[in-house]
Design a protein around this motif. Structure first.
Motif, PDB file in Angstrom:
ATOM      1  N   VAL A  60       0.922  -1.134  -0.054  1.00 49.25           N
ATOM      2  CA  VAL A  60      -0.185  -0.132   0.061  1.00 49.25           C
ATOM      3  C   VAL A  60       0.980   1.316  -0.023  1.00 49.25           C
ATOM      4  CG1 VAL A  60      -1.666   1.246   1.302  1.00 49.25           C
ATOM      5  CG2 VAL A  60      -1.826  -1.304   1.303  1.00 49.25           C
ATOM      6  N   LEU A  61       0.701   2.121  -0.792  1.00 45.62           N
ATOM      7  CA  LEU A  61       1.269   3.281  -1.059  1.00 45.62           C
ATOM      8  C   LEU A  61       0.616   4.221  -0.209  1.00 45.62           C
ATOM      9  CD1 LEU A  61       3.570   5.768  -1.781  1.00 45.62           C
ATOM     10  CD2 LEU A  61       2.382   5.808  -3.940  1.00 45.62           C
ATOM     11  N   ALA A  62       1.195   4.744   1.132  1.00 49.16           N
ATOM     12  CA  ALA A  62       0.356   5.951   1.927  1.00 49.16           C
ATOM     13  C   ALA A  62       0.805   7.357   1.653  1.00 49.16           C
ATOM     14  CB  ALA A  62       0.445   5.716   3.433  1.00 49.16           C
ATOM     15  N   ILE A  63       0.175   8.158   1.142  1.00 47.47           N
ATOM     16  CA  ILE A  63       0.534   9.454   0.888  1.00 47.47           C
ATOM     17  C   ILE A  63       0.005  10.522   1.947  1.00 47.47           C
ATOM     18  CG2 ILE A  63       0.624  11.420  -0.917  1.00 47.47           C
ATOM     19  CD1 ILE A  63       0.597   9.324  -3.012  1.00 47.47           C
ATOM     20  N   SER A  64       0.508  10.964   2.853  1.00 51.22           N
ATOM     21  CA  SER A  64      -0.283  11.718   4.047  1.00 51.22           C
ATOM     22  C   SER A  64       0.870  12.709   4.686  1.00 51.22           C
ATOM     23  CB  SER A  64      -1.023  10.901   4.731  1.00 51.22           C
ATOM     24  OG  SER A  64      -0.383   9.521   5.340  1.00 51.22           O
ATOM     25  N   GLY A  65       0.573  13.383   5.852  1.00 49.30           N
ATOM     26  CA  GLY A  65       1.399  14.243   6.497  1.00 49.30           C
ATOM     27  C   GLY A  65       2.024  13.450   7.684  1.00 49.30           C
ATOM     28  N   LEU A  66       3.118  14.044   8.186  1.00 50.27           N
ATOM     29  CA  LEU A  66       3.717  13.852   9.143  1.00 50.27           C
ATOM     30  C   LEU A  66       3.329  14.326  10.534  1.00 50.27           C
ATOM     31  CD1 LEU A  66       6.263  11.794  10.320  1.00 50.27           C
ATOM     32  CD2 LEU A  66       7.430  14.123  10.511  1.00 50.27           C
ATOM     33  N   ASP A  67       2.818  13.384  11.582  1.00 54.22           N
ATOM     34  CA  ASP A  67       2.296  14.144  12.725  1.00 54.22           C
ATOM     35  C   ASP A  67       3.359  13.537  13.742  1.00 54.22           C
ATOM     36  OD1 ASP A  67       1.513  14.138  15.368  1.00 54.22           O
ATOM     37  OD2 ASP A  67      -0.100  12.818  15.134  1.00 54.22           O
ATOM     38  N   PRO A  68       4.409  14.459  14.138  1.00 55.53           N
ATOM     39  CA  PRO A  68       5.759  13.782  15.125  1.00 55.53           C
ATOM     40  C   PRO A  68       5.185  13.287  16.488  1.00 55.53           C
ATOM     41  CG  PRO A  68       5.843  16.227  14.381  1.00 55.53           C
ATOM     42  CD  PRO A  68       4.478  15.868  14.099  1.00 55.53           C
ATOM     43  N   SER A  69       3.847  13.253  16.911  1.00 53.65           N
ATOM     44  CA  SER A  69       3.493  12.430  18.113  1.00 53.65           C
ATOM     45  C   SER A  69       3.369  11.098  17.782  1.00 53.65           C
ATOM     46  CB  SER A  69       2.049  13.051  18.576  1.00 53.65           C
ATOM     47  OG  SER A  69       1.238  12.567  17.994  1.00 53.65           O
ATOM     48  N   GLY A  70       3.340  10.824  16.518  1.00 52.89           N
ATOM     49  CA  GLY A  70       3.112   9.398  16.114  1.00 52.89           C
ATOM     50  C   GLY A  70       1.675   8.731  16.410  1.00 52.89           C
ATOM     51  N   GLY A  71       0.996   9.798  16.543  1.00 54.28           N
ATOM     52  CA  GLY A  71      -0.846   9.339  16.947  1.00 54.28           C
ATOM     53  C   GLY A  71      -1.522   9.164  15.596  1.00 54.28           C
ATOM     54  N   ALA A  72      -1.168  10.147  14.479  1.00 52.05           N
ATOM     55  CA  ALA A  72      -1.987  10.215  13.404  1.00 52.05           C
ATOM     56  C   ALA A  72      -0.968  10.188  12.133  1.00 52.05           C
ATOM     57  CB  ALA A  72      -2.784  11.466  13.462  1.00 52.05           C
ATOM     58  N   GLY A  73      -1.688  10.570  11.012  1.00 52.83           N
ATOM     59  CA  GLY A  73      -0.818  10.970   9.745  1.00 52.83           C
ATOM     60  C   GLY A  73       0.042   9.592   9.613  1.00 52.83           C
ATOM     61  N   ILE A  74       1.198   9.636   8.605  1.00 52.67           N
ATOM     62  CA  ILE A  74       1.894   8.766   7.860  1.00 52.67           C
ATOM     63  C   ILE A  74       2.129   7.707   9.008  1.00 52.67           C
ATOM     64  CG2 ILE A  74       4.217   9.517   8.046  1.00 52.67           C
ATOM     65  CD1 ILE A  74       2.762   8.562   4.812  1.00 52.67           C
ATOM     66  N   GLN A  75       2.422   7.931   9.959  1.00 53.03           N
ATOM     67  CA  GLN A  75       2.844   6.919  11.137  1.00 53.03           C
ATOM     68  C   GLN A  75       1.627   5.851  11.494  1.00 53.03           C
ATOM     69  OE1 GLN A  75       5.810   7.811  14.376  1.00 53.03           O
ATOM     70  NE2 GLN A  75       4.843   6.085  15.458  1.00 53.03           N
ATOM     71  N   ALA A  76       0.596   6.621  11.587  1.00 55.65           N
ATOM     72  CA  ALA A  76      -0.661   5.785  11.837  1.00 55.65           C
ATOM     73  C   ALA A  76      -0.718   5.047  10.653  1.00 55.65           C
ATOM     74  CB  ALA A  76      -1.794   6.783  12.051  1.00 55.65           C
ATOM     75  N   ASP A  77      -0.689   5.484   9.549  1.00 52.53           N
ATOM     76  CA  ASP A  77      -0.710   4.815   8.168  1.00 52.53           C
ATOM     77  C   ASP A  77       0.075   3.508   7.995  1.00 52.53           C
ATOM     78  OD1 ASP A  77      -2.692   6.769   7.358  1.00 52.53           O
ATOM     79  OD2 ASP A  77      -1.279   7.622   6.002  1.00 52.53           O
ATOM     80  N   ILE A  78       1.283   3.774   8.387  1.00 49.97           N
ATOM     81  CA  ILE A  78       2.320   2.493   8.227  1.00 49.97           C
ATOM     82  C   ILE A  78       1.950   1.682   9.198  1.00 49.97           C
ATOM     83  CG2 ILE A  78       4.894   2.011   8.623  1.00 49.97           C
ATOM     84  CD1 ILE A  78       5.501   4.853   7.870  1.00 49.97           C
ATOM     85  N   GLU A  79       1.494   2.040  10.522  1.00 49.34           N
ATOM     86  CA  GLU A  79       1.347   0.971  11.503  1.00 49.34           C
ATOM     87  C   GLU A  79       0.062  -0.010  11.124  1.00 49.34           C
ATOM     88  OE1 GLU A  79       3.565   3.106  15.286  1.00 49.34           O
ATOM     89  OE2 GLU A  79       1.303   3.065  15.278  1.00 49.34           O
ATOM     90  N   ALA A  80      -0.906   0.739  10.769  1.00 51.06           N
ATOM     91  CA  ALA A  80      -2.229  -0.076  10.375  1.00 51.06           C
ATOM     92  C   ALA A  80      -2.187  -0.775   9.288  1.00 51.06           C
ATOM     93  CB  ALA A  80      -3.243   1.190  10.190  1.00 51.06           C
ATOM     94  N   ILE A  81      -1.316  -0.455   8.228  1.00 47.69           N
ATOM     95  CA  ILE A  81      -1.053  -1.394   7.058  1.00 47.69           C
ATOM     96  C   ILE A  81      -0.223  -2.286   7.574  1.00 47.69           C
ATOM     97  CG2 ILE A  81       0.230  -1.248   4.845  1.00 47.69           C
ATOM     98  CD1 ILE A  81      -0.635   1.845   4.752  1.00 47.69           C
ATOM     99  N   ALA A  82       0.849  -2.218   8.271  1.00 47.78           N
ATOM    100  CA  ALA A  82       1.750  -3.443   8.775  1.00 47.78           C
ATOM    101  C   ALA A  82       0.750  -4.420   9.603  1.00 47.78           C
ATOM    102  CB  ALA A  82       2.786  -2.940   9.380  1.00 47.78           C
ATOM    103  N   ALA A  83      -0.109  -3.873  10.164  1.00 46.94           N
ATOM    104  CA  ALA A  83      -0.831  -4.670  11.087  1.00 46.94           C
ATOM    105  C   ALA A  83      -1.863  -5.500  10.719  1.00 46.94           C
ATOM    106  CB  ALA A  83      -1.709  -3.898  12.113  1.00 46.94           C
ATOM    107  N   GLN A  84      -2.139  -5.193   9.186  1.00 48.12           N
ATOM    108  CA  GLN A  84      -2.846  -5.949   8.532  1.00 48.12           C
ATOM    109  C   GLN A  84      -1.931  -7.092   7.390  1.00 48.12           C
ATOM    110  OE1 GLN A  84      -6.350  -5.074   8.976  1.00 48.12           O
ATOM    111  NE2 GLN A  84      -5.287  -3.559  10.130  1.00 48.12           N
ATOM    112  N   GLY A  85      -0.904  -7.070   7.924  1.00 45.27           N
ATOM    113  CA  GLY A  85       0.003  -7.901   7.010  1.00 45.27           C
ATOM    114  C   GLY A  85       0.540  -7.145   5.776  1.00 45.27           C
TER     115      GLY A  85
END
Ligand code: PLP
Length: 262
Positions: A10-35
């Motif tokens: 999955v290619l995620a195109i989104s913003g960086l939220d440095p808290s790690g709660g939202a944005g691209i980090q949320a995307d990466i984690e949720a995508i990884a969690a689906q395998g």
């Protein structure tokens, strides 16, 4: 490892939220969690924490398109997930990019405002979304406020969702998290009307990054080959689990615990 064993990309195109709660980090984690494997291109750098956002700096659209094209040329991207785009220039550049890759399904999370109320995107992005990105999307995932902001002149979010589907998005998942109903009721709408309705127990308080987590999980489930209605159902179940286990990492809203199996 053979290519046969590779996780779907999955290619995620989104913003960086440095808290790690939202944005691209949320995307990466949720995508990884689906395998799935997340490739990621950042649209904006934000100054924010779990309470609110204070500054949004857009990345050069030429640079981000170059990054996305490099990834698309090399990886077998199954689905593109769009989160915060920030301004009309980035929106248009991403729309051009998606025209060149017309066979890849798109999940569009039409992010306009942070959970704390700060505006994350400039107004001229809205017409670009309506004219170019909503029609290109397999699924758009607005909450009530985003639906109302996207379709001006309407006071009913359900009508807005139908109108968005009428613009060409195959599905609109209208999220009820911000409503005042006892349970959270999300509606899946297509151009010819409501397809499904999902009811979840409303959890107390709000969350930082729940919208990003849902759209990214949906993109990943589609990348795994699930049909859209199954993917929508399972992505919501996954998000509910992440919210039930959410943790308060800062002084603001809790963030979803995204490493949940389903
Ligand atoms: N995208 C980015 C980069 C953000 O910083 C935020 C933050 O508030 C959002 C999206 C929206 O987050 P949520 O998933 O809470 O709607």
């Amino acid at each position: 490892m053979s290519a046969m064993n590779n996780p779907p990309v999955v290619l995620a195109i989104s913003g960086l939220d440095p808290s790690g709660g939202a944005g691209i980090q949320a995307d990466i984690e949720a995508i990884a969690a689906q395998g799935c494997h997340a490739a990621s291109v950042v649209t904006t750098l934000t100054v924010q924490d779990t309470r609110n956002a204070w500054r949004v700096e857009a990345v050069d659209p030429v640079l981000l398109v170059e990054q996305a094209e490099a990834v698309l040329a090399d990886l077998d991207v199954r689905v593109v997930k769009l989160g915060l785009l920030g301004n009309a220039g980035i929106g248009a550049a991403v729309a051009d990019l998606l025209e060149r890759h017309a066979d890849i399904p798109v999940v569009l999370d039409p992010v306009l405002v942070a959970g704390g109320g700060a505006r994350l995107a400039e107004d001229p992005l809205v017409p670009v979304m309506l004219e170019r990105l909503v029609p290109r999307a397999l699924c758009v995932t607005p909450n009530r406020d985003e639906a109302l902001a996207l379709v001006p002149g309407r006071e009913d979010a359900d009508a807005c969702a139908c109108e968005l589907a009428g613009l060409g998005a195959a599905y609109v998942l209208l999220k009820g998290g911000h409503d005042e109903s006892t349970d959270v009721v999300n509606r899946l709408v297509a151009a010819n009307g409501e397809v499904a309705r999902y009811r979840f127990k409303r959890l107390a308080g709000g969350f930082h990054g729940s919208g990003c987590t849902l759209a990214a999980a949906l993109a990943a489930r589609l990348a795994r080959g699930e049909d859209p209605e199954t993917a929508v159902q399972l992505a919501q179940q996954y998000v509910q689990l992440t919210l039930e286990n959410a943790y308060r990492i800062g002084r603001g809203l809790p963030i979803p615990a995204r490493f949940q199996g389903l």
